[in-house]
Design an enzyme around this catalytic site. Structure first.
Site, short mmCIF file in Angstrom:
data_model
loop_
_atom_site.label_atom_id
_atom_site.label_comp_id
_atom_site.label_asym_id
_atom_site.label_seq_id
_atom_site.Cartn_x
_atom_site.Cartn_y
_atom_site.Cartn_z
N LYS A 1 7.35 -23.42 -12.75
CA LYS A 1 7.23 -23.06 -11.35
C LYS A 1 5.99 -23.73 -10.71
CE LYS A 1 10.79 -20.22 -10.70
NZ LYS A 1 11.69 -20.14 -11.87
C1 LIG Z 1 12.52 -18.64 -12.06
C2 LIG Z 1 13.29 -17.72 -11.21
C3 LIG Z 1 13.35 -16.33 -11.45
C4 LIG Z 1 12.87 -15.71 -12.72
O1 LIG Z 1 11.57 -15.94 -13.05
P1 LIG Z 1 11.08 -15.94 -14.58
O2 LIG Z 1 9.60 -15.88 -14.45
O3 LIG Z 1 11.57 -17.19 -15.22
O4 LIG Z 1 11.63 -14.70 -15.20
C5 LIG Z 1 13.98 -15.52 -10.52
N1 LIG Z 1 14.56 -16.03 -9.43
C6 LIG Z 1 14.57 -17.35 -9.17
C7 LIG Z 1 15.20 -17.85 -7.92
C8 LIG Z 1 13.95 -18.24 -10.06
O5 LIG Z 1 13.97 -19.55 -9.81
#
Ligand SMILES: *Cc1c(COP(=O)(O)O)cnc(C)c1O
Length: 399
Positions: A186
């Site tokens: 991210k």
């Molecule tokens: C990455 C993501 C999540 C989940 O996050 P994690 O930290 O990987 O559990 C939820 N919603 C969206 C749209 C994402 O891209």
């Protein structure tokens, strides 16, 4: 997307600081840690950055959604609306809360279509989760209007748009809750981690207690003597992640600046391709620019163009065929696949049926996604940009 590209001395110093104090737990051990609480500092910094009153760090973006749903009191019998183009975590957490996910179409923002949202609200709808996909923003104003008129709280899944704004206001602060992810790919990363933000004091305390086994966090007694209003779970962030978050948050503006410049360069190249149109951004200046998303006039042309791009080592992401982000490819949802013998959470208690999920339930989304190509943007991509530009020139000729 990748904050990992900027991992450096700042993160190292933060991690070493935690290790030298010897306390990995976010609560207690005040003497041993010398009064330093990294996770709490990260929460404060994140609240300040977004302008939210409260921020609660959690163990992942998935946990953030789970905690927000729990804090709103969502459970079996409730419906929660989200969009058919999102990461699976969004609907996984709805199912896991016991509620039933209801899917709405996307529009040319690649996010929730407010018109379809209106049609899918029922008396059982208890929350709406628009997702700010691929670094850009949903058309959140009309979504908030529809939700407001129906009196339904909104959770903005901002996992992919940390740092984004709409008319100067941080994404994640329009709804009752905003949720974020700091997983390893991210925009900023703590390896695994997430954040829940809200302006609502009562919902904040629900979230904070739920994410820590129900601990009421009474500052006048020791942790062992704290009381609980309800049962909870463990979705806590640990100090190493909080420390990482502090270092990464300081780099967020640098990441946005680099990504925006890289995206602008690539957009310029694609603008010259006849028939190419770009994803609608309600406020282009608030885009985090982690992806460049564009449309070809037809599915066939998208395929032809992308094949030509791939021949020049610059293939785009085709989310229409991506099994992690698009409804049509979620066979485990559509076929109700689960590890439980009872069929839960797809089958309710005593074998009661829940919703059916036909693969062709979102024809408007299909019509958009089959024409959509996406180029991921990173911080350092000068050579990559040159390569993509060359490929675009060649691929334009096959259209
Ligand atoms: C990455 C993501 C999540 C989940 O996050 P994690 O930290 O990987 O559990 C939820 N919603 C969206 C749209 C994402 O891209």
């Amino acid at each position: 997307m990748p904050g990992f590209e900027l991992l450096g001395e700042e993160e190292k110093q933060q991690i070493l600081d935690v290790l030298s104090r010897g306390v990995l737990f976010r609560y207690e051990f005040d003497r041993e840690r010398g009064g330093v609480y990294k996770t709490a500092e990260f929460e404060d910094a994140f609240a300040q950055r977004t302008g939210a009153k409260y921020a609660l760090a959690v163990s992942s973006g998935t946990a953030a959604l789970k905690v927000a749903l729990a804090a709103l009191g969502i459970g079996p019998g409730d419906e929660v609306i989200t969009q058919g183009f999102t990461f699976v975590a969004t609907w996984e957490t709805i199912l896991d809360s016991g509620a039933t996910p209801v899917f709405v179409e996307i529009d040319d923002t690649l996010c929730m279509d407010p018109e379809d949202l209106k049609k899918k609200i029922t008396p059982r709808t208890k929350a709406i989760i628009p997702v700010h996909m691929l670094g850009g923003m949903a058309d959140i104003s009309p979504i908030m209007t529809v939700a407001g008129e129906a009196g339904i709280p909104v959770i903005e899944d901002t996992a992919q748009a940390c740092g984004g704004t709409l008319n100067g206001k941080a994404l994640g602060t329009f709804g009752t809750f905003g949720t974020f992810s700091f997983d390893s790919v991210k925009t900023i990363t703590t390896g695994e981690g997430g954040m829940v933000i809200t302006d609502d004091e009562a919902f904040y305390f629900n979230a904070s207690e739920y994410h820590d086994h129900g601990h009421d966090h009474d500052p006048t007694v020791g942790r062992g003597l704290e009381k609980r209003r309800f049962f909870g779970m463990n979705y806590r962030m640990m100090e190493l992640q909080g420390a990482m978050g502090l270092a990464q948050l300081n780099k967020l503006d640098e990441i946005l600046t680099r990504q925006r410049a890289n995206k602008a360069a690539l957009r310029q190249a694609l603008e010259t391709v006849p028939g190419v149109a770009f994803r609608r951004l309600p406020d282009p200046s608030g885009d985090t620019a982690t992806f460049l998303s564009f449309f070809l006039p037809s599915e066939e042309q998208a395929g032809t163009f992308n094949t030509a791009m791939a021949e020049h080592n610059a293939g785009c992401i085709y989310f229409f065929e991506n099994s992690w982000h698009y409804y049509r490819k979620w066979e485990h949802l559509i076929e109700k696949k689960t590890v439980t013998q009872s069929g839960w959470p797809f089958i309710g208690a005593h074998g009661s049926e829940r919703l059916e999920y036909p693969q062709d339930a979102l024809p408007n989304s299909d019509a958009i996604m089959c024409r959509t190509l996406v180029i991921p943007i990173s911080n350092f991509m000068d050579e990559e940009i040159a390569k993509i530009k060359k490929a675009v020139k060649k691929a334009a000729k096959v259209l």
